[in-house]
Design an enzyme around this catalytic site. Sequence first.
Site, PDB file in Angstrom:
ATOM      1  CE1 TYR A 120      -2.990  -3.058   0.547  1.00  0.00           C
ATOM      2  CE2 TYR A 120      -3.448  -2.362   2.740  1.00  0.00           C
ATOM      3  CZ  TYR A 120      -3.812  -3.234   1.657  1.00  0.00           C
ATOM      4  OH  TYR A 120      -4.539  -4.004   1.965  1.00  0.00           O
ATOM      5  CG  HIS A 183      -1.021  -8.515   0.333  1.00  0.00           C
ATOM      6  ND1 HIS A 183      -0.503  -7.251   0.341  1.00  0.00           N
ATOM      7  CD2 HIS A 183      -2.358  -8.524   0.174  1.00  0.00           C
ATOM      8  CE1 HIS A 183      -1.535  -6.342   0.079  1.00  0.00           C
ATOM      9  NE2 HIS A 183      -2.764  -7.023   0.044  1.00  0.00           N
TER      10      HIS A 183
END
Length: 361
Positions: A120, A183
Site C-alpha cells: 500500500y 498478502h
Amino acid sequence: KLNLKPVMSTSQLLKTVDNAIAFVQSSYDDDSKQAYSDFNKELNKAKIKLNDGRSIGVVGLGTFLWPRENRFDQFEENKLDEDQLKEHQEKDKKEIGEFKQAVITAINSGYTHIDTAQRYRTEYIVGDAIEHLLTTNKDLKREDIFITTKIARSVRDKETCRKCIDDSLKNLKTDYIDLLLIHSPHTDQPQGKRGQDIVHLYQVMIEAQKQGKIKSIGVSNFGIKHLETFNKLYPNNKPVVNQIEIAPFLYEKELIEYCRKNNIVLEAYCPLSQADEKARTNELLNELGKKYNKSWAQVMLRWGLQKGFVILPKSTTPSRIKENGNIFDFELSEEEMTKLDGLSVAKLRKCWDPLNEEWDI
C-alpha cells in the site's frame, strides 16, 4: 487610623476558593468531554479472540488506495514522464496528509485496529500518525493499538522477507508488529514445487515471531487448499487470520465455513464493495438504513459484524470513519440477515482473486 474590616470571614473565603476550583474543574471537564465526545466506547471494547490467545479489534481502519499503488508501481519502474512525476508527487503529498489524519481520527474515535501493507505504501504514514498520537496523548499506549501489515506479493525468498519485516518495523516506528500476513498465495516456483516459496515465507515469519518482532501471524487471499497445506505443515502454528474480500454481495461460503471450522478468524476487506453503485442504490440496504436511521454502508458493516467477521472499511473522510464505527447501537433481525445473505448472488468482486492459485507441494 484606618478601621479595616474583613470583607468576608475565613470560612467564607475558603468556600469561595472551593467554588472557584470547582468552576475551573467543571470547565476543564466540559472541554475534555467535548474533545472526546466522538470517542466510541463500544467500538473501542469490541474485540475477538485469535487462536493464539491474543485479541483483535473487530473494526479496523483500512489504508488501501488502488490508484496510489498503481502510481507507485509506475514511479518505481521509471515509467512516469516529467508531468506525470510532478502529478504523482502532488498526489502523494495530499494522500500522506489524508491518511495520517485518518489514522489519528480513527484512534481518537475509538478504533484500536489499523490495517496496512508493504504494497500500500502507507506503512510510514501509519507509523508517523501513531508516533504523533503516542506523543500527544499520555493516556494512550502502544499496546492499545493493533497494527496489521502484509508481506508484499513481490517478496518470495527468505532473505528478502527478513529484510522486509525489518523495513516494516522501521516504517511503522514500532518494536513489534501485532499481526503480519502473507498478502497472497501467488507462487513463483515451477511445477512440482509450486507453493514452496510461500511455505518458506511462513517459516521466516515464525522465526520473527520467536524473536519478538511479530506477535501473531496469518495469511490473506488464501483458498482452502492453501490453508490445508499450512495446517498440515504447522498444526501448532496455524494462521490466526485469513483476510479475504467479503461483503453481502460476495460470500465465499465453503472457504468461510472451512476457516470457522479450523478456528481461523476471517477479516473482510472491501466490506462496502468499494461503494459500488449496486451497493449504494440497493433497495434492501436503503430500506434497512431508513428503518434503523443508519446509512446503507452501516447496514453492510453491521451484517459483517453479526457474521462474526473482522471488518476493514477504508476511508479518509473523518465523518465516514466515525460513521463506520457507529454500528453497535442496532441489530439486524435473523430475517433481515437472511435477506442480506441473498445479495451474494451478485458475486460482485472488487479486487483480485488468488484463492485458486495452483500449488502442488
